[in-house]
Design an enzyme around this catalytic site. Sequence first.
Site, PDB file in Angstrom:
ATOM      1  N   CYS A 194       0.816  -1.224   0.000  1.00 24.50           N
ATOM      2  CA  CYS A 194       0.000   0.000   0.000  1.00 24.50           C
ATOM      3  C   CYS A 194       0.844   1.266   0.000  1.00 24.50           C
ATOM      4  O   CYS A 194       0.298   2.370  -0.026  1.00 24.50           O
ATOM      5  CB  CYS A 194      -0.947  -0.033   1.177  1.00 24.50           C
ATOM      6  SG  CYS A 194      -1.988  -1.510   1.102  1.00 24.50           S
ATOM      7  N   HIS A 241      -9.582   2.575  -0.486  1.00 18.56           N
ATOM      8  CA  HIS A 241      -8.140   2.338  -0.490  1.00 18.56           C
ATOM      9  C   HIS A 241      -7.734   1.827  -1.871  1.00 18.56           C
ATOM     10  O   HIS A 241      -8.033   0.685  -2.225  1.00 18.56           O
ATOM     11  CB  HIS A 241      -7.789   1.316   0.591  1.00 18.56           C
ATOM     12  CG  HIS A 241      -6.317   1.198   0.859  1.00 18.56           C
ATOM     13  ND1 HIS A 241      -5.351   1.755   0.031  1.00 18.56           N
ATOM     14  CD2 HIS A 241      -5.644   0.603   1.875  1.00 18.56           C
ATOM     15  CE1 HIS A 241      -4.156   1.485   0.512  1.00 18.56           C
ATOM     16  NE2 HIS A 241      -4.304   0.793   1.630  1.00 18.56           N
ATOM     17  N   HIS A 281      -2.633   8.406   5.655  1.00 13.63           N
ATOM     18  CA  HIS A 281      -2.893   7.100   5.055  1.00 13.63           C
ATOM     19  C   HIS A 281      -4.342   6.734   5.373  1.00 13.63           C
ATOM     20  O   HIS A 281      -5.076   6.294   4.503  1.00 13.63           O
ATOM     21  CB  HIS A 281      -1.901   6.073   5.603  1.00 13.63           C
ATOM     22  CG  HIS A 281      -1.957   4.751   4.914  1.00 13.63           C
ATOM     23  ND1 HIS A 281      -1.837   4.623   3.555  1.00 13.63           N
ATOM     24  CD2 HIS A 281      -2.135   3.479   5.396  1.00 13.63           C
ATOM     25  CE1 HIS A 281      -1.936   3.336   3.221  1.00 13.63           C
ATOM     26  NE2 HIS A 281      -2.120   2.626   4.316  1.00 13.63           N
TER      27      HIS A 281
END
Lengths: 428, 401
Positions: free
Chosen positions: A178, A355, A318
């Site tokens: 990620c 995401h 994030h």
Amino acid sequence: MTSSAFTDHLGRPIVAVTGMGVVTSLGQGLKDNWAALTSGTSGIRRITRFPTDGLSTRISGMIDFIDIPAPNAVERSYAFARETTEEALAQAGLSGEFGGPLFLAAPPIEPEWSARFDLADRAGPSEKPNDAYDRFLAVLRERADPVFHEAALFGAISERLADRFGTRGLPVTLSTACASGATAIQLGVEAIRQGRATRALTVATDGSVSAEALIRFSLLSALSTQNDPPEKASKPFSKDRDGFVIAEGAATLVLESLEAAVARGATVLGIIKGCGEKADHFHRTRSSPDGGPAIATIRAALEDAGLSEAGIGYINAHGTSTPENDKMEYNSMRAVFGEALSSIPVSSNKSMIGHTLTAAGAVEAVFSLQTMLTGTLPPTINYVNPDPAIDLDVVPNVKRDAQVSAVLSNSFGFGGQNASLVMTAEPA
Amino acid sequence: MKRSDQDVVITGVGIVTCLGVGKEAHVAALTGAEAPQPRIEAEKFAPYPVHPLPEIDWSQQIAKKGDQRQMENWQRLGVFAAGLALDDSGFKDNAEAVGSMDMIVAAGGGERDVAVDSLIVDEGLKRNDREQLLNEKLTTELRPTLFLAQLSNLMAGNISIVHKVTGSSRTFMGEEGAGISAVETAFARIKAGQSTHTLVGGAFSAERIDILLLIEAIQGHSRGGWKPFWSRDPADGGGMMLGSVGAFLMLESRAHAQARGAKIYAVIDAIEGDRGSRDEGRLEARLGRLLEGAKALPADETVVFSGSTGFHDLAAREKATLDTAVPGVPVRAYGGLSGHGVEAQFPLGLAFAALALGEQAKVPPFDPAHEAPAAKPARHAIVTTVGHVRGEGVALLSADA
């Protein structure tokens, strides 16, 4: 102008951004995305790409509005990257051969299930347990299938981008989970600082959402199961957050040495001032409880940028909406910024776009730069029930006007991957 | 070549192939009068022979059984080879050194669960709601931890966990090109002072039917029994024999290596990767350009470690280009001993080169019918890799002494 105008506090070439492109579930292109993002719109929808009966998570931020010749992760990821790169190069005013290196963050890929079923249809019946691959091999011995081969190669996406845009040398295809999008940008910055290139194409793309991808994350209890209504599921920093929403996206940033950008009269959109990274050895999916590596990552980015904590005016978090990430990220930011954190707005784009995994670091870097360019902070939506343990100004639910000169963007991922970027509006 | 503090030197080699575990077995192969006969697993995946793993005691580098269980062989092999390189460089268990160490791993993906895949496709033959079937079976049959054993960046993640390498962690993908880019990037960062010590390498597991499938999709395998590299017959298939390999290198700036008194195997003088169309002589032109810097090397003190895949056409074109660019330099196609290691192939070539230069080896022919003997001990090495579909890389190395 003296040459020192083009070098940073360590005498390295300053790296400018001269073109940006983005696609998310909110739409195609920076203009549409920004309008949706600043109006607090969610791109999260019920999944229609495949049936979701029996699945605990039935929502995502998929992109199904870009035409692809075949429904697989390579075609999809390539198409997204192609579109964002076209947009970024147009904004940068570059056409023809790009002439610099390509750094591509791309999802790990595997053959699609449809391809396995297709092989099974062509193969003979099972003769013993667990012999599917033996039968597949027999089919391919009879007749080769180069399309199957190419669709499972990790190098296939960068190959096509390199051909289409005329990048130079061997492209890097990378994965830091990620954090991949941020790592792609970091590699571009490094290449320019090394003097190996005066411009670099940094691209991150993820079109890999499939039933198996969704189920894999589901089995790790990483995904939100608050399916109804879909747009409310992603709620970073909220008390009742229960996981991230899987999504697709892509972003491209054209990086140039400031000197080269100025010399050709390009518009400088912002500066990639500093990059930080630090790996974590605590666990395969969980971060060190003390946040040590995340703290070190943020500090490394600030140090690389030559900025103190006080220089950061906004943080693009994030902020995945998983119970663990948001708490760890908060504690890490608190450790770095101390009391001052309370007066720094921190928002999570993932509350609206979900995401975007491999693409997230680059998508969010584009939005971070756009924040500075427009003087508008995108909100964290679905912030109704704040987590009392997370004392943040998350720019709740509604955008805010604010002039910001430096932004921190965080990316953390499975496998102990941590990367942070510091971006500024001005070179100095 | 003039010495500089920013020279990139190799101070650790971690290598596992069918020839054995660690550098001793490989030094023996590089310094013997004749190259050893490689090991072959011809039965398990017949008609596809592969070079298998040697016998490995995983505990030597992965102390915790729990850690071993979290990985499949592909990741285990990478973590193991990385540990060997750390040991060899003297950095193992040096908390400060590994805590600030950079890492670039060239990785593919992990192994499928063949039983689950077989179950699903067999059931799918009887049903027309295959997508629904996928949801049912994947939800109940997939092991949650398998995902992590398959994820590309989790080889690096496991190296961080097991060996505490945590300065930075980057995973490059893209078949042979991943290995080329990994070493190229590590080299460029150290040259520019962006890193002082970087662990770089990769691993590949050939003993996987799902990976054999990928190569058979373009009918790339050499079938039947083992034959020396240049002696494979197009009638027996595409020419490639995969091998289970792990190869990691410790790269350091000369200044960093000297300050701690490290043994230097070799200096990397240059490295570059490229890609593009291979039609109409373009492959030859590109390889020729990458070999430009090698032309000044003394032929009798140089050896080529060719990472050729064994694909007949590509191997012949590479060989012809080498014969033109560096005539008289003996070529050693190391895939003939180790098998082809895809992402790990280029790092493996550098590992062979570093060991050969460190020993000043007179490297014996690996395929004596086609490879010329070496005239003198090697003081320079050229490492090549031409990817099975795309990507080419060349590295030039020299002995330090």
